[in-house]
Structures are given as C-alpha cells and as structure tokens.
Design a protein around this motif. Sequence first.
Motif, PDB file in Angstrom:
ATOM      1  N   SER A  93      -3.208   0.650  -8.001  1.00 24.82           N
ATOM      2  CA  SER A  93      -3.038   0.319  -6.587  1.00 24.82           C
ATOM      3  C   SER A  93      -1.573  -0.014  -6.324  1.00 24.82           C
ATOM      4  O   SER A  93      -0.875  -0.500  -7.218  1.00 24.82           O
TER       5      SER A  93
ATOM      6  N   ARG B 165      -6.194  -3.613   3.508  1.00 26.13           N
ATOM      7  CA  ARG B 165      -7.240  -3.644   2.479  1.00 26.13           C
ATOM      8  C   ARG B 165      -8.507  -4.351   2.957  1.00 26.13           C
ATOM      9  O   ARG B 165      -9.608  -3.990   2.549  1.00 26.13           O
TER      10      ARG B 165
ATOM     11  N   ASP C 150      -5.368   3.233  -1.400  1.00 23.40           N
ATOM     12  CA  ASP C 150      -4.970   3.736  -2.726  1.00 23.40           C
ATOM     13  C   ASP C 150      -4.805   5.253  -2.758  1.00 23.40           C
ATOM     14  O   ASP C 150      -5.192   5.911  -3.729  1.00 23.40           O
TER      15      ASP C 150
END
Length: 346
Positions: free
Chosen positions: A305, A145, A256
């Motif tokens: 997510s 991320r 995602d």
Amino acid sequence: MSTVRVLTSHGEPRPTTNPYITMLTGALRRTPGMEVVPFSARAALLGRYSVVHLHWPETILGLGGRRFTGRLVRWVLAALLLARLTIARTPVVRTVHNVELPADASGAQRLLLRWFDRLTTHRIVLNDRTECSGPSTTIPHGHYRDWYTGPRSPMVPGRLQYVGLVRRYKGVEGLVEAFRSVADDSLTLDIAGAASSQELVVTVSALAYDDPRVSLRFDYLSDDDLVAAVTSAELVVLPYRFMHNSGTVLAAISLDRPVLVPDTPVNADLAAEVGPGWIHTFTGDLTGEAIEAALAAAREPRAASPDLSAREWDDAGQAHLAIYRLALSRAGSRERSAAPRSRASS
C-alpha cells in the motif's frame, strides 16, 4: 478557549456530496472546540458564527444554474452575505481548490468572487506548490481509505481504467487515441464517468467505435461503482491536460492502485511522499509508448500500500481549528487597531 462556530460554504452533506467535503465535515465535528454551521440562506444572513470557511464560493452564486431568476436570487444572497461579513469584520478562510476563477463565470459573478477574495483572511492550500496572495497554510488532502469501503474487484491483467467526470480538460479523447496506437491486444481500456456534454459523448464514442478493446460507460458512478472500476484495473490513467489538485488520484492510490498522470511538480511531490511504484507520469501529450512504459513500471514490485500517513483526517481537523483561531486573532487585532483611541482623563 471558547468554541469556534464555523459557517461552511456548503450545506449538510448528502450522499451525492463531494467525499472530501463529507469527510472534512466529519473531521471538524470530531474536533473539540469547534461547531460546524452548514450553509443555508438563513444561517448565512441571520445565524451566529465566528468564522466563514469557503471551498468553492461559486456554489453560493449558483454558478451553472439554468434559470436566470434562480441565479439572480443567489447573487443577491451572496451580496447580502458579503455586506454582512464586511460590516461585521468576520474572518474568512478559503481552501484553494482551483487556481483560477471559473471560466463560465459572468461579469457579476466575477465581481462577487473577487469580493470574497478581498475578504479572505487566510488561505488553506492542499499542496506546497499552490501560489496565492496573502497568508496561507498547507493542509494535505486527506486519503479515502475510510470512504471507499465497497466490495473490491479482482485485478484484471492489462486493464487500464479512467474514472471520473469526462470533461474536455481531462484529455479523455487523447487517452483513447493514445490507447488505439498500442498494438497489444491483451490490453483493455475502460472509461467510466458522466460526460459534461452530449457533444463529448459523441466525440469519444467516435474515436473508440471500432476498437473492441475499449469500453465506455457515460454514467454517474456510485461509490461502489468507483471502487469496483478502480480495483479491477492494473493501472488507472488520468490524462488531464491540466492537473493541480486531484481527488481522483488519491481515490486510486487509497484503493491500492497505481496511476498514470501528467508530470507536474505536485505529482512529483506526491510520488516522493507515498513511495515508489504508485505514481507514474508522462510529459506533453499522452502517447501509446507512455502507456506501455507506465504499465511495465507498474508491474515492478512495490509496497502493498502507498504511505498515506500524512493525510489522516483527524490531523486535518486539528489543523483547521488552529487556522480558524489564527484568523480570529488577526481579525481581533484589526478591530483593535481600527478602533478610535479614548482620551485620557485629565
């Protein structure tokens, strides 16, 4: 406690370095009590360090290098390093990324790789399903991320996406054939990534040439290119013939996007960890029916997510430091047990 100086099996990270290595190096450097020594011939043979951490030891051997003289120099360097580690009893920690020796390793390279294995004090595995000899600890592969932060693309309904190096074992030919059997003209397939050989480019191109729904990009993907490709997809498809650890799976769900992957125990564990709707699987050879079923499942409601809380990088830094200290304590115990006992004076 004294600072642990760790010689890594890779040099100072560069823009083209595997993101896993770059992010792990950053996490180690942020961890108090540790100093990272990037690999170089001088550092390995003459430098000061207390632990060696190997990821892909074949990189030290120059595996895949084109010139024999260059490979020979790397073999000599590796042999000298191995001799130093053996004589000094320096503990070696190994992260097990691949469960088998490289298929293209020569006889000499295999001997050196097995020597590295014999010196390994402790192994780090990326999942609980990895089988290896000797003591081991699981430290999950961290998420991406914080790495893939480039501009995201709008999701294109019906877009299926393959990203990453195109190699035989990754089953891209089978993906094209399975997709072509799907009659739905609203679906598209994009394959993006450098190919390992021109022969493979020709094979995949021939399979796709008369289906306008398939687009091919046999080019190296920058980080921003990967973000754009993955986020444009409704489903990322990774049809590997063999999958054990895959950073690409984590890249997709870090962005995602749901993925379709082979049904393996490792992927089943990951599906349970991150929550429903993110990991979809197929058994045997990939088929058009499996693609359609996974796409339908991916369209069901799910969390915004996936849950990647078990894959924070700072946690990984602390876990690595604990293993380095454990390896050092074991090495110290071996030295004490090997040392000759002094006689008591009369």
